[in-house]
Write a protein that holds these residues in place. Structure first.
Motif, PDB file in Angstrom:
ATOM      1  N   HIS A  41       0.811  -1.209   0.000  1.00 57.70           N
ATOM      2  CA  HIS A  41       0.000   0.000   0.000  1.00 57.70           C
ATOM      3  C   HIS A  41       0.852   1.270   0.000  1.00 57.70           C
ATOM      4  CE1 HIS A  41      -3.500   2.489   0.610  1.00 57.70           C
ATOM      5  NE2 HIS A  41      -2.951   3.030   1.683  1.00 57.70           N
ATOM      6  N   TYR A  42       1.886   1.304   0.835  1.00 59.39           N
ATOM      7  CA  TYR A  42       2.670   2.527   1.006  1.00 59.39           C
ATOM      8  C   TYR A  42       3.948   2.587   0.165  1.00 59.39           C
ATOM      9  CZ  TYR A  42      -0.363   3.638   4.926  1.00 59.39           C
ATOM     10  OH  TYR A  42      -1.442   3.926   5.701  1.00 59.39           O
ATOM     11  N   PHE A  43       4.509   1.448  -0.175  1.00 62.11           N
ATOM     12  CA  PHE A  43       5.783   1.434  -0.910  1.00 62.11           C
ATOM     13  C   PHE A  43       5.656   0.563  -2.160  1.00 62.11           C
ATOM     14  CE2 PHE A  43       6.785   1.665   3.675  1.00 62.11           C
ATOM     15  CZ  PHE A  43       7.363   2.921   3.717  1.00 62.11           C
ATOM     16  N   THR A  44       4.706   0.871  -2.998  1.00 62.89           N
ATOM     17  CA  THR A  44       4.423   0.055  -4.180  1.00 62.89           C
ATOM     18  C   THR A  44       5.640  -0.120  -5.077  1.00 62.89           C
ATOM     19  OG1 THR A  44       2.175   0.912  -4.111  1.00 62.89           O
ATOM     20  CG2 THR A  44       2.826  -0.249  -6.106  1.00 62.89           C
ATOM     21  N   SER A  45       6.432   0.923  -5.216  1.00 67.74           N
ATOM     22  CA  SER A  45       7.568   0.849  -6.140  1.00 67.74           C
ATOM     23  C   SER A  45       8.653  -0.114  -5.647  1.00 67.74           C
ATOM     24  CB  SER A  45       8.162   2.240  -6.358  1.00 67.74           C
ATOM     25  OG  SER A  45       8.630   2.757  -5.122  1.00 67.74           O
ATOM     26  N   ILE A  46       8.829  -0.250  -4.361  1.00 67.49           N
ATOM     27  CA  ILE A  46       9.872  -1.161  -3.863  1.00 67.49           C
ATOM     28  C   ILE A  46       9.263  -2.347  -3.097  1.00 67.49           C
ATOM     29  CG2 ILE A  46      11.764   0.510  -3.797  1.00 67.49           C
ATOM     30  CD1 ILE A  46      11.185   0.948  -0.842  1.00 67.49           C
ATOM     31  N   PHE A  47       8.010  -2.670  -3.411  1.00 69.75           N
ATOM     32  CA  PHE A  47       7.326  -3.786  -2.759  1.00 69.75           C
ATOM     33  C   PHE A  47       8.080  -5.114  -2.912  1.00 69.75           C
ATOM     34  CE2 PHE A  47       4.395  -7.395  -3.256  1.00 69.75           C
ATOM     35  CZ  PHE A  47       3.985  -7.500  -1.935  1.00 69.75           C
ATOM     36  N   PRO A  48       8.609  -5.449  -4.106  1.00 73.10           N
ATOM     37  CA  PRO A  48       9.319  -6.738  -4.223  1.00 73.10           C
ATOM     38  C   PRO A  48      10.469  -6.869  -3.216  1.00 73.10           C
ATOM     39  CG  PRO A  48       8.893  -5.856  -6.383  1.00 73.10           C
ATOM     40  CD  PRO A  48       8.506  -4.792  -5.403  1.00 73.10           C
ATOM     41  N   PHE A  49      11.176  -5.776  -2.944  1.00 77.52           N
ATOM     42  CA  PHE A  49      12.259  -5.796  -1.964  1.00 77.52           C
ATOM     43  C   PHE A  49      11.699  -6.127  -0.563  1.00 77.52           C
ATOM     44  CE2 PHE A  49      14.483  -3.430   1.378  1.00 77.52           C
ATOM     45  CZ  PHE A  49      15.706  -4.103   1.350  1.00 77.52           C
ATOM     46  N   PHE A  50      10.621  -5.439  -0.168  1.00 75.77           N
ATOM     47  CA  PHE A  50      10.011  -5.701   1.139  1.00 75.77           C
ATOM     48  C   PHE A  50       9.465  -7.118   1.234  1.00 75.77           C
ATOM     49  CE2 PHE A  50       9.781  -1.022   1.643  1.00 75.77           C
ATOM     50  CZ  PHE A  50      10.375  -0.935   2.897  1.00 75.77           C
ATOM     51  N   PHE A  51       8.847  -7.590   0.149  1.00 73.63           N
ATOM     52  CA  PHE A  51       8.305  -8.943   0.137  1.00 73.63           C
ATOM     53  C   PHE A  51       9.417  -9.971   0.350  1.00 73.63           C
ATOM     54  CE2 PHE A  51       6.991 -12.821  -2.095  1.00 73.63           C
ATOM     55  CZ  PHE A  51       5.842 -13.119  -1.366  1.00 73.63           C
ATOM     56  N   ALA A  52      10.525  -9.811  -0.367  1.00 71.33           N
ATOM     57  CA  ALA A  52      11.658 -10.727  -0.217  1.00 71.33           C
ATOM     58  C   ALA A  52      12.232 -10.662   1.198  1.00 71.33           C
ATOM     59  CB  ALA A  52      12.735 -10.399  -1.250  1.00 71.33           C
ATOM     60  N   LEU A  53      12.362  -9.460   1.735  1.00 71.83           N
ATOM     61  CA  LEU A  53      12.891  -9.284   3.088  1.00 71.83           C
ATOM     62  C   LEU A  53      11.989  -9.957   4.124  1.00 71.83           C
ATOM     63  CD1 LEU A  53      15.073  -7.909   4.839  1.00 71.83           C
ATOM     64  CD2 LEU A  53      13.542  -5.947   4.981  1.00 71.83           C
ATOM     65  N   ILE A  54      10.687  -9.803   3.994  1.00 66.39           N
ATOM     66  CA  ILE A  54       9.744 -10.414   4.931  1.00 66.39           C
ATOM     67  C   ILE A  54       9.792 -11.940   4.826  1.00 66.39           C
ATOM     68  CG2 ILE A  54       7.277 -10.683   5.437  1.00 66.39           C
ATOM     69  CD1 ILE A  54       7.035  -7.641   4.707  1.00 66.39           C
ATOM     70  N   CYS A  55       9.883 -12.470   3.619  1.00 66.76           N
ATOM     71  CA  CYS A  55       9.985 -13.924   3.441  1.00 66.76           C
ATOM     72  C   CYS A  55      11.254 -14.474   4.083  1.00 66.76           C
ATOM     73  CB  CYS A  55       9.948 -14.286   1.956  1.00 66.76           C
ATOM     74  SG  CYS A  55       8.324 -14.076   1.208  1.00 66.76           S
ATOM     75  N   ILE A  56      12.365 -13.775   3.924  1.00 62.41           N
ATOM     76  CA  ILE A  56      13.628 -14.213   4.533  1.00 62.41           C
ATOM     77  C   ILE A  56      13.538 -14.170   6.056  1.00 62.41           C
ATOM     78  CG2 ILE A  56      16.056 -13.568   4.842  1.00 62.41           C
ATOM     79  CD1 ILE A  56      16.010 -12.717   1.854  1.00 62.41           C
TER      80      ILE A  56
END
Length: 175
Positions: A41-56
């Motif tokens: 919602h808030y960081f759409t442009s760098i969402f893939p980075f956050f998604f990967a970080l959360i999965c790790i």
């Protein structure tokens, strides 16, 4: 002629925390989903980075929720190591059978007494084969240790402890 044989017994047990571990994993997944939603919602442009970080992070949280204990008995010397995440090892107790004052089966019963520290290296508080020993170290520390020895480890202790090892618990005993 008496033959002095070296005894080496090593056992690995996994701490049974089924309810707490499952609750921890469910909470980690829910928190991860909430963080993914906020990141999208808030960081759409760098969402893939956050998604990967959360999965790790969730992967490592799952991995380090596993707690194991390793009992090593080498010719009268006892070492108990705690292993987190199948990688990180920490020695929680190292003593000799000469330091052990009493060893006894306790089941789910709690042992009372004045101890400097209490180490619970057993599978669980409710496990059937739960034993304890009281260890008085040279520095004056009196330690109570709960653990789950196999028959082989019990036999090794019996050779070194003799009468200090009680095979049957005394009725209503609490040390």
């Amino acid at each position: 002629m008496q033959i002095n044989r070296d005894i080496f017994v090593e056992e690995l047990i996994r701490r049974n925390r089924a309810g707490k571990e499952a609750l921890f994993k469910v909470a980690a997944i829910i928190l991860g989903l909430i963080l993914c939603g906020l990141a999208f919602h808030y960081f759409t442009s760098i969402f893939p980075f956050f998604f990967a970080l959360i999965c790790i992070l969730i992967f490592f949280m799952f991995r380090y929720s596993v707690k194991e204990y390793e009992y090593s008995f080498i010719s009268g010397d006892v070492d108990i190591d705690m292993i987190l995440g199948k990688r990180k090892r920490k020695t929680v107790l190292s003593c000799s059978c000469r330091d052990i004052k009493l060893m006894e089966y306790c089941g789910s019963r709690k042992v009372e007494g004045d101890f400097t520290s209490v180490i619970d290296a057993s599978i669980s508080v409710k496990s059937d084969n739960r034993w304890y020993f009281i260890c008085e170290l040279e520095d004056g520390n009196r330690t109570l240790v709960y653990f789950n020895p196999s028959k082989r480890l019990q036999d090794a202790f019996k050779q070194y402890l003799g009468p200090k090892m009680k095979l049957e618990p005394a009725e209503g005993s609490s040390k």
